[in-house]
Design a protein around this motif. Structure first.
Motif: not given
Length: 331
Positions: A102-109
């Motif tokens: 999530g940190v790498a590809f989907a910060p909103w998650f």
């Protein structure tokens, strides 16, 4: 001049409180997970302190991942002290791994997932304490382990909600007040840990009060209680200093949870008090019939500390061991 940010101090303080409460508790696998959790908790405080105290923004990529590792480690540490330790810990790598993705590809998650991880593990850790699952520590340590598990669960809930509120706040008002909010969160964590450990434990029913309540037990409970007493007396099991609920349950050939429930229903005591009652009865016999020193009597009956021996002796008899011996010798 360099200063130490409060979150770093808070992380160390809470980790030390937990360590002190669990010092001396041993069970297969417990020390490995426990020490990893405590070290990571202290490290997380340092990471937060460096990020917000010195503005090291690259740590914002590390902080959520290390945070996501803490709840699984805490669960594994306390589960290792239970009647059914985790045989395969690898599924618990999944939450921090998802968080890293999530940190790498989907910060909103990241924030919603952290909320779920913290609340989910808080629930399962708390359930260990209310379902008599923590059975491996010695009886005199069980209460301390339960308190440590519960304060850990409370802290997970606290950080889950405060972190969620902080995310909402920064979305609307920006990052200007984040350092102040983080400071408040860590002060709150210290207060929660301190208050919980200083809060007195719930009073239990004394033997005299049990008699007054005219407690009735079923024939099934009476039979089970007799099995427990027989197991406790077999090979003087009650005199073993490190006797645990799990070991007593195995000796009585009963599930630990059922054994604890029977003792509570039939006597109004918890397992530790039930065992200590048997120890005190033997201590009374030794004090009356022998000239053994009080310390020798204490060790012979399964107690490891003088304070615990004196407290339990007074709870059962209403007097101290030395006074008991004098009174019996006078008659």
């Amino acid at each position: 001049m360099l200063s130490v940010p409060l979150p770093s101090i808070a992380g160390l303080v809470v980790a030390l409180i937990l360590y002190r409460n669990l010092k001396g508790v041993e069970a297969p696998g417990s020390r490995r997970y426990l020490m990893a959790f405590l070290c990571l908790y202290a490290l997380q405080g340092m990471i937060i302190g460096l990020r917000f105290g010195y503005g090291l923004q690259p740590l914002m990529l590390v902080q959520p991942v290390t945070a996501a590792i803490m709840p699984p480690l805490a669960y594994l540490a306390f589960r290792a002290l239970s009647s059914a330790p985790v045989a395969n810990p690898w599924p618990h790598v999944l939450p921090p791994l998802l968080l890293a993705l999530g940190v790498a590809f989907a910060p909103w998650f990241v924030d919603p997932l952290l909320l779920v991880i913290f609340l989910g593990y808080a629930v399962v850790i708390w359930r260990l304490t209310v379902q008599d699952e923590i059975t491996e520590p010695a009886l005199q340590k069980t209460s301390a382990v339960v308190r440590a598990a519960r304060v850990t669960a409370i802290l997970l809930v606290f950080f889950a909600f405060t972190d969620a509120l902080l995310s909402v706040f920064t979305f609307f008002y920006g990052n200007d007040y984040v350092p102040m909010a983080v400071t408040g969160m860590n002060i709150g964590a210290i207060l929660i840990a301190g208050i919980y450990y200083l809060w007195p434990e719930r009073e239990v029913i004394s033997p005299a009060e049990i008699q007054k309540t005219n407690r009735h037990t079923s024939p099934e409970d009476e039979a089970a209680l007799q099995r427990i007493r027989t197991a406790l007396d077999a090979e003087a099991l009650y005199t073993q200093e490190n006797l645990s609920l799990a070991r007593l349950a195995r000796k009585a050939q009963m599930p630990a949870r059922d054994l604890s429930a029977v003792i509570n229903r039939a006597t109004g005591l918890n397992v530790s008090q039930f065992v200590n009652n048997r120890r005190i009865r033997e201590a009374c016999r030794l004090l009356e019939e022998t000239d053994k020193p009080l310390t020798t009597v204490m060790f012979d009956c399964g107690f490891s500390t003088k304070s615990n021996f004196n407290r339990e002796f007074r709870r059962v008899t209403g007097t101290s061991p030395s006074q008991w011996r004098i009174l019996k010798r006078q008659h």
